[in-house]
Design a protein around this motif. Structure first.
Motif, short mmCIF file in Angstrom:
data_model
loop_
_atom_site.label_atom_id
_atom_site.label_comp_id
_atom_site.label_asym_id
_atom_site.label_seq_id
_atom_site.Cartn_x
_atom_site.Cartn_y
_atom_site.Cartn_z
N ALA A 584 0.76 -1.22 0.02
CA ALA A 584 0.27 0.07 -0.14
C ALA A 584 0.87 1.23 0.11
N ASN A 585 1.68 1.17 0.84
CA ASN A 585 3.16 2.39 0.85
C ASN A 585 3.72 2.44 -0.52
N PRO A 588 0.84 2.08 -4.31
CA PRO A 588 -0.59 2.26 -4.24
C PRO A 588 -1.30 2.20 -5.57
N VAL A 644 3.57 4.93 6.44
CA VAL A 644 2.35 5.75 5.82
C VAL A 644 2.77 7.10 5.60
N TYR A 649 -4.08 6.60 -1.62
CA TYR A 649 -3.79 5.11 -1.35
C TYR A 649 -5.26 4.50 -1.91
N LEU A 675 -3.27 6.00 8.93
CA LEU A 675 -3.79 6.48 7.31
C LEU A 675 -4.78 7.66 7.35
N ALA A 679 -2.70 10.21 4.79
CA ALA A 679 -3.48 9.67 3.51
C ALA A 679 -4.03 11.04 3.01
N PRO A 682 -8.37 9.61 2.29
CA PRO A 682 -8.06 7.94 2.67
C PRO A 682 -9.56 7.42 2.77
#
Length: 733
Positions: A584-585, A588, A644, A649, A675, A679, A682
């Motif tokens: 995910a990091n 993405p 993160v 994401y 997150l 993010a 998110p």
């Protein structure tokens, strides 16, 4: 098919905001700030309230999927034969089998007498027998699991073992989800429970050959299996004798009995080293003796066999090479110099296990990413060790999984094996070693006219960043693939502990496939699919290969036209959840959505605390960042929680269990909080099962509902939540 996944409906509910309460630590000159570690206080009313708020937010954000979840649950249920039973397996004087019943979560374990000493053909029970009717004449119900589970939100049978005289059944239950089991002993003839109760055990128990004692395992405060105890029937637990205590914090222990019934064995092992202590029932006065003292980096196991009329130990070990060799030794303490090769090390074949029988040996191995069963017939002396023939049991599919199981008797002439592909349901065979005939005993039923021919399976190969070929197993409906267009795709991986995620069948997965999606397994490094090297190059300072492989598989599937990034959903659980968090990091843009189950996403915090469950035993897998600056730097570079960042994401669904003792709920709770903090816009959900452990909810209906929730989210992310009321080929409900 729409061009992009639909946007979830707007919700009046706002996501929970965890207060930031920074805790600063220093390690090897690095300052680390953790804003959310206060969520670790499991007994705190504030923490419980926060988790309940997360559940409420998730329920609100997925309310539009309620009908789809109901349909998915209905499809799983309609395809499953709810009243069913397993193929009977022969023990000493009985055939043992399990039964399931429509409307019941857990089922029952049963047995019937064998007809004679040469009876190796399993009886055929009545598959539609009502719960109050025997499936076979003379049936005894050993355990009614639904009755044992009554009154408990969670129930798990840890293991059961019949005494050598077939009169007493020792069984272990967990009604919390923390994997601390209670062992009880039942008199099968009367149905009464003995006074013996053993609390706090790990899993089940092992009988001695006389049926007078039970051996069991307990854990220390760090949840490490460290002690083996002997319990004499009729005495209190506080009188039990400590037989073995493993004091090295990297090692864990277990106890078992050889198939021949002659030896009790205590296995002690770390991620890289093992040691066995053996008790000969023919000479119990000698006690447990160490077969071969541990040597760092040497792994081995022992099994009793009779070769050319002589008692021998089979020693499966890596002292001769990383992919293991099978050797022979006397059944007594023997140094490595006394181990005589039987199946020599081969870098193209990973030897994984061996089963010994009176007339043959079965070697579990894998080559080129596929499992294999190798038969060594005994009785001759062509090799001087009593092996007359050596061959593989052959199968036709391109992608499959095979293994043996349900083979408790040393003298049996057959091998019970299981075979499955991603399109062919689990199948149980008996292989007669004398005639080399393979007899299908049962294929798991799939109701509603399911036909494996409607699906195609493939082995694909992606190329990793460093040029390493990475295998992918894939299944899709033929008519969907025939359209020649990219399709939504669900990509799964694990990638740790040398655990192989081999191809398997899933009824629940059909609801995804029949809606037009494909399913694939990325066999990334860190697993064991391609041998020991595959594992070694996916752990410790090479752990980044695991994440890069998964991203490479995702990009390969897009480049080859199987799918598109905006229709691709990745999933992994536990250490596979760490993989999902890292990807995910790092990548993405490669995914539309990611599912992280009981995810190990705060691994740097966990590995820095030797008092937490399992940390010390994990040093050989991840490194020891508390003492080793290089290990700290390696983990800090990929740890999902620590990395993160302020980027966009994919949609993320994190699922955890409040009672999990392996990966604590606090890891995904902290990850989701960070997150939401960092993010860009998110879309992150956290779902917490409050009465479950690492394996999730108990009971098959609850498990189906649980999977239906996840599948509904996946289908929604793929853009397949709308449209069909039921999937093509789904039986009417």
């Amino acid at each position: 098919m729409p061009d992009a996944p639909p946007v979830p409906p707007a919700s009046a509910a706002a996501p929970p905001v965890a207060p930031r309460r920074p805790v600063t630590t220093e390690h090897h000159g690095h300052t680390r700030v953790d804003d959310y570690d206060w969520l670790r206080a499991k007994d705190s009313a504030e923490v419980v309230a926060h988790l309940e708020a997360e559940n409420a937010f998730t329920a609100d954000r997925t309310a539009h999927l309620a009908d789809l979840r109901d349909r998915l649950f209905g499809e799983i249920k309609a395809r499953t034969r709810e009243t069913d039973l397993s193929v009977p397996t022969r023990g000493r004087a009985h055939w043992y089998y399990g039964r399931s019943f429509e409307g019941r979560e857990y089922g029952a374990s049963c047995r019937v007498p064998v007809t004679g000493p040469d009876d190796w053909t399993p009886p055929q029970p009545a598959e539609d027998a009502a719960p109050d009717q025997p499936a076979l004449p003379g049936e005894e119900v050993l355990l009614d699991l639904d009755a044992l589970a009554e009154g408990h939100e969670f129930f798990s049978l840890g293991g059961s073992a019949m005494s050598p005289d077939s009169r007493l059944l020792a069984y272990a239950t967990d009604v919390v989800g923390d994997e601390r089991y209670t062992i009880r002993v039942k008199d099968v003839g009367t149905g009464d429970l003995l006074d013996d109760v053993i609390e706090g055990a790990l899993g089940g128990a092992t009988w001695d050959r006389a049926g007078e004692h039970l051996y069991y395992t307990t854990v220390d405060d760090a949840w490490r299996a460290d002690k083996i105890w002997r319990h004499r029937l009729g005495t209190a637990q506080d009188a039990d004798e400590l037989v073995f205590h493993e004091t090295d914090g990297r090692f864990w222990v277990g106890c078992g009995r050889t198939r021949s019934d002659r030896f009790l064995v205590i296995a002690s092992g770390s991620k890289t080293t093992s040691e066995y202590h053996v008790l000969d029932a023919d000479a119990p006065e000698l006690g447990f003796r160490c077969f071969s003292p541990r040597v760092e980096g040497v792994e081995y196991s022992v099994e009793h066999a009779v070769l050319a009329g002589e008692d021998r130990f089979l020693v499966l070990h890596n002292a001769a090479g990383p992919d293991f060799e099978l050797a022979v030794a006397p059944p007594e303490p023997t140094p490595r110099e006394g181990w005589v090769p039987l199946v020599a090390h081969d870098p193209a074949v990973r030897l994984e296990d061996v089963d010994a029988f009176a007339g043959h040996l079965v070697v579990h191995q894998r080559s080129n990413g596929l499992t294999q069963l190798r038969i060594l017939e005994l009785g001759g002396s062509a090799d001087g060790l009593g092996v007359s023939d050596d061959y593989l049991v052959e199968f036709d599919h391109e992608v499959y999984t095979v293994g043996s199981g349900g083979n408790p008797r040393f003298e049996q002439p057959t091998v019970r094996l299981g075979y499955v592909t991603m399109a062919v349901p689990s199948s149980v065979y008996d292989y007669d070693v004398r005639t080399r005939e393979l007899t299908l005993l049962k294929r798991a039923p799939v109701l509603g006219g399911y036909d494996p021919a409607d699906y195609e399976e493939h082995r694909l190969w992606a190329t990793a960043e460093d040029g390493e070929p990475v295998p992918i197993s894939l299944v899709v409906r033929r008519d969907v693939r025939a359209a020649g267009r990219p399709v939504p795709l669900h990509l799964y991986a694990y990638g740790a502990y040398e655990t192989s995620i081999d191809p398997a069948f899933s009824i629940a997965r059909l609801s995804l496939l029949d809606r037009g999606a494909a399913f694939a397994i990325a066999h990334v490094r860190g697993g064991g699919e391609m041998g020991r090297r595959w594992y070694d190059t996916g752990k410790l300072d090479q752990k980044q290969n695991t994440f890069a492989d998964f991203a490479a598989c995702a990009r390969h599937l897009v480049a080859e036209g199987w799918t598109t990034a905006d229709r691709l959903v990745g999933e992994g659980a536990s250490a596979g959840g760490l993989l999902i968090g890292a990807v995910a990091n790092q990548a993405p843009e490669a995914f539309a959505g990611l599912v992280a189950g009981v995810p190990f996403v705060d691994n740097l915090t966990t590995m820095l605390d030797a008092t937490l469950p399992l940390t010390v035993t994990e040093y050989d897998e991840w490194g020891n960042p508390e003492d080793d600056p290089d290990a700290y730097a390696t983990i800090a570079a990929y740890a999902p929680y620590d990395n993160v960042s302020a980027q966009r994401y994919p949609r993320i669904l994190a699922e955890t269990s409040f009672q999990d003792t392996r990966v604590l709920y606090v890891e995904p709770a902290k990850w989701v909080a960070r997150l939401r903090e960092r993010a860009v816009e998110p879309d992150v959900l956290l779902r917490v099962e409050m009465a479950a452990g690492h394996g999730g909810v108990s009971g098959r209906y609850q498990a189906w509902k649980d999977r239906a929730f996840t599948l509904a989210w996946i289908l929604d992310t793929m853009g397949l939540a709308e449209g069909l009321e039921t999937a093509p080929g789904t039986p009417s409900i």
